[in-house]
Design an enzyme around this catalytic site. Structure first.
Site, PDB file in Angstrom:
ATOM      1  N   TYR A  26      45.136  90.382  32.254  1.00 33.53           N
ATOM      2  CA  TYR A  26      44.556  89.413  31.927  1.00 33.53           C
ATOM      3  C   TYR A  26      44.829  88.145  32.605  1.00 33.53           C
ATOM      4  CZ  TYR A  26      40.865  87.922  28.044  1.00 33.53           C
ATOM      5  OH  TYR A  26      39.662  87.346  28.060  1.00 33.53           O
ATOM      6  N   GLN A  29      41.543  87.922  38.477  1.00 33.44           N
ATOM      7  CA  GLN A  29      40.410  88.677  38.164  1.00 33.44           C
ATOM      8  C   GLN A  29      39.668  89.307  36.831  1.00 33.44           C
ATOM      9  OE1 GLN A  29      37.797  89.176  40.217  1.00 33.44           O
ATOM     10  NE2 GLN A  29      38.622  87.370  41.393  1.00 33.44           N
ATOM     11  N   HIS A 109      40.261  95.369  44.898  1.00 30.99           N
ATOM     12  CA  HIS A 109      41.111  95.071  46.371  1.00 30.99           C
ATOM     13  C   HIS A 109      41.909  96.978  46.388  1.00 30.99           C
ATOM     14  CE1 HIS A 109      42.977  93.892  49.553  1.00 30.99           C
ATOM     15  NE2 HIS A 109      44.808  93.831  48.882  1.00 30.99           N
ATOM     16  N   GLY A 135      39.185  84.634  40.406  1.00 34.07           N
ATOM     17  CA  GLY A 135      38.223  84.729  38.869  1.00 34.07           C
ATOM     18  C   GLY A 135      37.169  83.507  38.391  1.00 34.07           C
ATOM     19  N   ASP A 192      40.633  92.672  55.050  1.00 33.57           N
ATOM     20  CA  ASP A 192      41.156  90.881  54.319  1.00 33.57           C
ATOM     21  C   ASP A 192      42.776  90.707  54.015  1.00 33.57           C
ATOM     22  OD1 ASP A 192      41.235  90.051  50.938  1.00 33.57           O
ATOM     23  OD2 ASP A 192      42.780  90.964  50.761  1.00 33.57           O
ATOM     24  N   GLU A 228      45.454  63.676  59.378  1.00 36.08           N
ATOM     25  CA  GLU A 228      44.534  64.434  60.629  1.00 36.08           C
ATOM     26  C   GLU A 228      45.065  65.658  61.274  1.00 36.08           C
ATOM     27  OE1 GLU A 228      42.633  62.208  62.291  1.00 36.08           O
ATOM     28  OE2 GLU A 228      42.714  60.732  61.760  1.00 36.08           O
TER      29      GLU A 228
END
Length: 341
Positions: A26, A29, A109, A135, A192, A228
Site C-alpha cells: 500500500y 503505486q 514494473h 502514484g 526503464d 545556474e
C-alpha cells in the site's frame, strides 16, 4: 509505424466484475491503484505483512486488509505492488504457495519477472499495467476526471484473456482516459532501468554536480553555481516536458539556443554515448540486476556509503540555504522517508 493507443472504448471494465482483486502493498503505486479501482466499482482487498503500518490507513480508506497469503487466496487478480528487491522473498513465501490455476499476477514494473527473480507457474496469467507517473499523480488525475498514460504488457496468457484484463485494470485506474500503449516486460524493464541510470537520475544528477564543481573550482561563488546548474534546471525541464526539446529552444534566448546546439554535443559526446551503450548492455545481460541483488542481500553497504557521500556534497549545503530564502517554494523534508508497503 506509430504504436496503437488504447482508450476507454478498447477496454471493458466488466471483465473485472464478480472478481476480487488484491493489491499487495500500500505504497505509492499500490494505494493509487487500489483507490482508483474501488472508485471504479471493482472489489478490492489489500494484502500486507503482519504489523504493517499501512494496514490502519488502508482500513480507514475503506478496504478489507489481510495478511498477504490470505489476500492471494481470496483474489482472482493479484497486483504485486512491492519494491523490486522485496518481491522475490514475498513471492516465494506468501504468494506462490497460494496461487491456483486461473489466477492473474499483475506488476507495475517488470524487473523481477524479466530477470527471473521469481519463478512463475505455467497455469497463471502474468500481466503488467505501468502508469507513467508517481502514484499520487495517478490518484489525483483520476479524481479530476483525467488519467495518467500507462503501459500494458502480457508475459503469460494461459487464459487467452490476459490482455483484456490488463486493459480493464488500466481503465479502472483511469489510464485509458489518457491512452495506453502495449509493450513487453523486456522492453519496459530495460528502457526503464536505462532511463533512470543514464539520463533521468544518474545522468542528470552527475551532470549537475559536475557543472557545479567546474564553476566553484574556477573561483565562482557556490551560490551562483547552484543557481545556474541546478535551480534553473526546473525551468528547462518543465519546458521540455510541456513542449519537447524544440519547444524548449523556442522559449529561450538566441544566445542560450546557440550555446545549446554548439556546446551541448561537446559535453554529451561520443564517449558519453559509448558509456551509455555499456550501461544498456549491463542492463540487457542482467549484470546490473545481479549486482543490485548482491548489494541488497549484503546489507546495502556500498549503496549507503555512496548516498551519504552525495548528501555531504557542497551543492546540498548551498542549496538548503538558498531554498530557505524562497518562501514561495514548497519545502519537502523527505530524507529518510520511504513509501510504506
Amino acid at each position: 509505424m506509430p504504436a496503437k493507443v488504447y482508450t476507454d472504448k478498447d477496454a471493458d471494465l466488466a471483465i473485472l466484475k464478480n472478481k476480487t482483486v488484491a493489491v499487495i502493498g500500500y505504497g505509492s503505486q499500490g494505494h493509487a491503484h487500489a483507490l482508483n479501482l474501488k472508485d471504479s466499482g471493482v472489489n478490492v482487498i489489500i494484502g500486507l505483512y503482519k504489523g504493517s503500518k499501512s494496514a490502519s490507513v488502508a482500513r480507514k480508506q475503506g478496504f478489507k486488509v489481510y495478511v498477504t497469503s490470505q489476500a492471494v487466496k481470496r483474489a482472482d487478480v493479484i497486483m504485486v505492488a512491492l519494491p523490486d528487491m522485496v518481491q522475490a522473498e514475498v513471492y516465494e513465501n506468501e504468494i506462490a504457495p497460494n496461487l491456483k490455476e486461473g489466477k492473474t499476477l499483475l506488476f507495475s514494473h517488470g524487473l523481477a519477472v524479466h530477470f527471473d527473480l521469481i519463478k512463475l507457474p505455467e497455469d497463471v496469467d502474468c500481466i503488467m499495467v505501468a502508469p507513467k507517473g508517481p502514484g499520487h499523480m495517478v490518484r489525483r488525475l483520476y479524481q479530476e476526471g483525467k488519467g495518467m498514460p500507462a503501459l500494458i504488457a502480457v508475459h503469460q496468457n494461459k487464459s487467452r484473456k490476459a490482455k483484456k484484463v490488463a486493459l480493464a485494470w488500466a481503465k479502472g485506474i483511469g489510464s485509458t482516459r489518457a491512452g495506453v500503449l502495449q509493450t513487453t516486460f523486456k522492453e519496459e524493464t530495460e528502457t526503464d532501468l536505462f532511463g533512470e541510470q543514464a539520463v533521468l537520475c544518474g545522468g542528470a544528477s552527475a551532470l549537475v554536480q559536475a557543472g557545479f564543481e567546474t564553476l566553484v573550482e574556477a573561483g565562482y561563488q557556490p551560490e551562483m553555481a547552484y543557481f545556474e546548474c541546478l535551480h534553473e534546471l526546473k525551468l528547462i525541464c518543465d519546458l521540455m516536458y510541456e513542449s519537447g526539446i524544440a519547444g524548449m529552444r523556442f522559449s529561450i534566448s538566441e544566445t542560450a539556443k546557440y550555446g545549446d546546439i554548439t556546446r551541448g554535443p561537446r559535453v554529451i559526446n561520443a564517449d558519453v554515448k559509448a558509456e551509455m551503450k555499456k550501461i544498456l548492455d549491463e542492463i540487457q545481460t542482467g549484470k546490473f540486476t545481479k549486482q543490485w541483488v548482491r548489494e541488497h542481500k549484503s546489507g546495502l553497504k556500498k549503496y549507503n556509503k555512496l548516498l551519504k557521500a552525495g548528501e555531504k556534497h557542497q551543492i546540498e549545503k548551498t542549496g538548503a540555504r538558498l531554498r530557505s530564502m524562497m518562501p514561495w517554494m514548497a519545502k519537502k523534508n523527505i530524507k529518510g522517508v520511504a513509501a510504506s508497503y
